[in-house]
Design a protein around this motif. Structure first.
Motif, short mmCIF file in Angstrom:
data_model
loop_
_atom_site.label_atom_id
_atom_site.label_comp_id
_atom_site.label_asym_id
_atom_site.label_seq_id
_atom_site.Cartn_x
_atom_site.Cartn_y
_atom_site.Cartn_z
N PHE A 41 0.83 -1.19 0.00
CA PHE A 41 0.00 0.00 0.00
C PHE A 41 0.87 1.25 0.00
N THR A 42 1.93 1.23 0.80
CA THR A 42 2.82 2.39 0.89
C THR A 42 3.43 2.70 -0.47
N VAL A 43 3.98 1.68 -1.10
CA VAL A 43 4.61 1.89 -2.40
C VAL A 43 3.61 2.39 -3.41
N ALA A 44 2.43 1.75 -3.42
CA ALA A 44 1.41 2.13 -4.39
C ALA A 44 0.94 3.56 -4.18
N SER A 45 0.78 3.97 -2.92
CA SER A 45 0.27 5.32 -2.67
C SER A 45 1.34 6.36 -2.94
N VAL A 46 2.59 6.02 -2.66
CA VAL A 46 3.67 6.95 -3.00
C VAL A 46 3.64 7.17 -4.50
N TRP A 47 3.49 6.07 -5.19
CA TRP A 47 3.44 6.11 -6.66
C TRP A 47 2.35 7.08 -7.13
N ARG A 48 1.15 6.91 -6.56
CA ARG A 48 0.02 7.73 -6.99
C ARG A 48 0.19 9.17 -6.56
N GLU A 49 0.63 9.37 -5.31
CA GLU A 49 0.76 10.72 -4.79
C GLU A 49 1.78 11.52 -5.58
N GLU A 50 2.91 10.89 -5.82
CA GLU A 50 3.97 11.60 -6.53
C GLU A 50 3.59 11.79 -8.00
N ARG A 51 2.70 10.95 -8.46
CA ARG A 51 2.26 10.98 -9.85
C ARG A 51 3.46 10.95 -10.80
N VAL A 52 4.40 10.11 -10.46
CA VAL A 52 5.54 9.97 -11.35
C VAL A 52 5.59 8.53 -11.82
N SER A 53 5.89 8.35 -13.05
CA SER A 53 6.13 7.00 -13.51
C SER A 53 7.62 6.70 -13.39
N CYS A 54 8.42 7.75 -13.47
CA CYS A 54 9.87 7.58 -13.43
C CYS A 54 10.52 8.62 -12.53
N HIS A 111 13.42 11.20 -11.50
CA HIS A 111 14.29 12.08 -12.28
C HIS A 111 15.69 11.48 -12.40
N PRO A 112 16.36 11.70 -13.54
CA PRO A 112 17.72 11.15 -13.69
C PRO A 112 18.68 11.53 -12.55
N ASP A 113 18.47 12.74 -11.99
CA ASP A 113 19.30 13.14 -10.85
C ASP A 113 19.10 12.20 -9.67
N ILE A 114 17.85 11.73 -9.52
CA ILE A 114 17.54 10.78 -8.44
C ILE A 114 18.27 9.47 -8.71
N LEU A 115 18.25 9.06 -9.98
CA LEU A 115 18.93 7.82 -10.35
C LEU A 115 20.43 7.95 -10.10
N LYS A 116 20.94 9.13 -10.38
CA LYS A 116 22.36 9.41 -10.16
C LYS A 116 22.69 9.29 -8.68
N ALA A 117 21.83 9.90 -7.87
CA ALA A 117 22.02 9.84 -6.42
C ALA A 117 21.89 8.40 -5.93
N TYR A 118 20.97 7.67 -6.53
CA TYR A 118 20.77 6.26 -6.17
C TYR A 118 22.05 5.48 -6.45
N LEU A 119 22.64 5.75 -7.60
CA LEU A 119 23.86 5.06 -8.00
C LEU A 119 25.01 5.39 -7.05
N ALA A 120 25.03 6.63 -6.59
CA ALA A 120 26.10 7.07 -5.69
C ALA A 120 25.76 6.76 -4.24
N ALA A 121 24.66 6.02 -4.02
CA ALA A 121 24.19 5.67 -2.68
C ALA A 121 23.92 6.92 -1.85
N GLY A 122 23.43 7.97 -2.53
CA GLY A 122 23.18 9.23 -1.85
C GLY A 122 21.73 9.44 -1.45
N LEU A 123 20.90 8.43 -1.61
CA LEU A 123 19.49 8.55 -1.23
C LEU A 123 19.25 7.96 0.14
N ASP A 124 18.20 8.47 0.81
CA ASP A 124 17.86 7.84 2.09
C ASP A 124 17.18 6.50 1.80
#
Ligand SMILES: [Zn+2]
Length: 101
Positions: free
Chosen positions: A14-27, A29-42
């Motif tokens: 439910f949490t994942v699904a609602s985050v998905w809907r609330e953020e209304r993003v399918s993807c 941002h590339p900057d987020i992916l960059k941060a993910y790659l650098a382990a810079g996300l919480d």
């Protein structure tokens, strides 16, 4: 069977699904992916990205991630090449100096 476990899974879903809907993003941002790659996300954000990449298998974001990874490798290789050619030059110079005498 453990009801508590089932409940927890449902809550997670439910949490994942609602985050998905609330953020209304399918993807993300590339900057987020960059941060993910650098382990810079919480933890929460990186779980979300991980889910998007690995569970949803989003081809777009996986491609972006591939690109980011490739760029990082390129940067590292160029750096390495630079060091190598500097080393080579100084070795050649040193050899010339020795053989010239
Ligand atoms: Zn995506």
């Amino acid at each position: 069977m453990s009801d508590a476990h089932d409940k927890r899974e449902q809550e997670l879903f439910f949490t994942v699904a609602s985050v998905w809907r609330e953020e209304r993003v399918s993807c993300p941002h590339p900057d987020i992916l960059k941060a993910y790659l650098a382990a810079g996300l919480d933890a929460e954000a990186s779980e979300f990205v991980k889910f998007h990449l690995e569970e949803s298998e989003c081809p777009y974001c996986n491609a972006v991630l591939e690109d980011l990874r490739a760029n990082e490798d390129d940067a590292r290789n160029e750096e390495l090449e630079g060091v190598r050619s500097r080393l080579l030059r100084s070795t050649v110079t040193a050899l010339r100096r020795v053989s010239g005498e």
